[in-house]
Scaffold this active site. Structure first.
Site, PDB file in Angstrom:
ATOM      1  N   PRO A 105       0.790  -1.236   0.000  1.00 46.39           N
ATOM      2  CG  PRO A 105      -0.849  -1.537   1.624  1.00 46.39           C
ATOM      3  CD  PRO A 105       0.390  -2.150   1.061  1.00 46.39           C
ATOM      4  CG  ASN A 106      -0.375   4.297   1.160  1.00 47.01           C
ATOM      5  OD1 ASN A 106      -1.336   4.763   0.565  1.00 47.01           O
ATOM      6  ND2 ASN A 106      -0.471   3.794   2.375  1.00 47.01           N
ATOM      7  CE1 TYR A 164       8.612   5.142   3.964  1.00 44.45           C
ATOM      8  CE2 TYR A 164       7.001   6.918   3.767  1.00 44.45           C
ATOM      9  CZ  TYR A 164       7.465   5.780   4.410  1.00 44.45           C
ATOM     10  OH  TYR A 164       6.794   5.278   5.496  1.00 44.45           O
ATOM     11  CG  ASN A 193       8.376  -1.908   0.962  1.00 38.95           C
ATOM     12  OD1 ASN A 193       7.770  -2.083   2.023  1.00 38.95           O
ATOM     13  ND2 ASN A 193       8.975  -0.760   0.664  1.00 38.95           N
ATOM     14  CG  HIS A 226      10.846  -2.159   5.329  1.00 39.60           C
ATOM     15  ND1 HIS A 226       9.488  -2.087   5.138  1.00 39.60           N
ATOM     16  CD2 HIS A 226      11.088  -3.344   5.942  1.00 39.60           C
ATOM     17  CE1 HIS A 226       8.929  -3.188   5.629  1.00 39.60           C
ATOM     18  NE2 HIS A 226       9.878  -3.971   6.106  1.00 39.60           N
ATOM     19  CB  ALA A 252       0.919   0.063   6.177  1.00 49.48           C
ATOM     20  NE  ARG A 287       9.510   5.967   9.593  1.00 54.76           N
ATOM     21  CZ  ARG A 287       8.614   5.835   8.598  1.00 54.76           C
ATOM     22  NH1 ARG A 287       8.787   4.876   7.695  1.00 54.76           N
ATOM     23  NH2 ARG A 287       7.596   6.652   8.508  1.00 54.76           N
ATOM     24  NE  ARG A 302       3.813   6.615   1.967  1.00 55.05           N
ATOM     25  CZ  ARG A 302       4.016   5.404   2.433  1.00 55.05           C
ATOM     26  NH1 ARG A 302       4.600   4.502   1.670  1.00 55.05           N
ATOM     27  NH2 ARG A 302       3.638   5.072   3.635  1.00 55.05           N
ATOM     28  CD  GLU A 343       9.661  -7.385   5.981  1.00 53.39           C
ATOM     29  OE1 GLU A 343       8.947  -8.395   6.110  1.00 53.39           O
ATOM     30  OE2 GLU A 343       9.887  -6.572   6.894  1.00 53.39           O
TER      31      GLU A 343
HETATM   32  C1  DQA Z   1       7.938   1.153   4.462  1.00 58.08           C
HETATM   33  C2  DQA Z   1       7.906   1.304   5.988  1.00 58.08           C
HETATM   34  C3  DQA Z   1       6.517   1.037   6.516  1.00 58.08           C
HETATM   35  O1  DQA Z   1       6.494   1.207   7.924  1.00 58.08           O
HETATM   36  C4  DQA Z   1       5.515   1.995   5.901  1.00 58.08           C
HETATM   37  O2  DQA Z   1       4.212   1.692   6.342  1.00 58.08           O
HETATM   38  C5  DQA Z   1       5.599   2.068   4.425  1.00 58.08           C
HETATM   39  C6  DQA Z   1       6.919   2.024   3.786  1.00 58.08           C
HETATM   40  C7  DQA Z   1       9.322   1.504   3.885  1.00 58.08           C
HETATM   41  O3  DQA Z   1       9.599   1.107   2.776  1.00 58.08           O
HETATM   42  O4  DQA Z   1      10.105   2.207   4.539  1.00 58.08           O
HETATM   43  O5  DQA Z   1       4.593   2.245   3.754  1.00 58.08           O
HETATM   44  O6  DQA Z   1       7.687  -0.205   4.157  1.00 58.08           O
END
Ligand code: DQA
Length: 162
Positions: free
Chosen positions: A10-11, A23, A75, A101, A78, A108, A18, A99
């Site tokens: 998501p997102n 990011y 990735n 990020h 959330a 964080r 964003r 995984e």
């Molecule tokens: C994320 C970190 C997550 O906590 C967050 O919800 C994201 C992006 C990252 O790539 O840093 O959407 O996965």
């Protein structure tokens, strides 16, 4: 040809615009292009899929069980912190997953330190911005190569040529 599935949750379609202070300014398309280019160096191909929907990601992960996927880079965004369903899908398929990020999640908010998906992945790379994806690919390719070497070793011991 080695087949890598690159999944984004998501997102992440908003990357570049964003919260760029967290990011970065690299877009998802640019990340996919960079991972695809790096994968080609290893003779691997990349299929990329992004969704804001948990079920769509669960479906795509499940498909990896039978579609010839050799490894997954994910990735979960959330969903990392919230999705038992994505966790269970990754555990079910028995395809090695790394995984990734962009941000240094452990540095964080406390809720980001709960990670449901991480324990079912072979490892996690976080905190290097878009470059985290390249590091994840390198780690995954290394893991797959080791696996093949090990298989060859086992086969050789049994007198089988592969
Ligand atoms: C994320 C970190 C997550 O906590 C967050 O919800 C994201 C992006 C990252 O790539 O840093 O959407 O996965």
């Amino acid at each position: 040809m080695t087949k890598i599935l690159l999944l984004n949750g998501p997102n992440l379609q908003l990357l570049g615009r964003r919260e760029p202070e967290i990011y970065g300014r690299v877009t998802l398309d640019e990340i996919v292009a960079a991972v695809t280019k790096e994968a080609a160096v290893y003779g691997a191909e990349v299929e990329a899929f992004q969704s804001n929907w948990e079920g769509a990601l669960v479906d795509r992960i499940g498909g990896a069980m039978t579609d010839g996927t050799d490894g997954i880079i994910i990735n979960p965004a959330a969903l990392t912190h919230a999705s038992v369903a994505v966790r269970d899908a990754l555990a079910a398929v028995h395809v090695p997953a790394v995984e990734v990020h962009l941000s240094h999640v452990d540095a964080r908010e406390p809720f980001r330190q709960v990670r449901l998906t991480t324990p079912v992945c072979i490892g996690v790379i976080a905190g290097f911005g878009a470059y985290s994806y390249i590091l994840a690919l390198q780690a995954l390719m290394d893991h797959l190569k080791m696996g093949k070497k090990q298989q060859r070793g086992n086969a050789a011991r049994k007198g089988v040529k592969i």
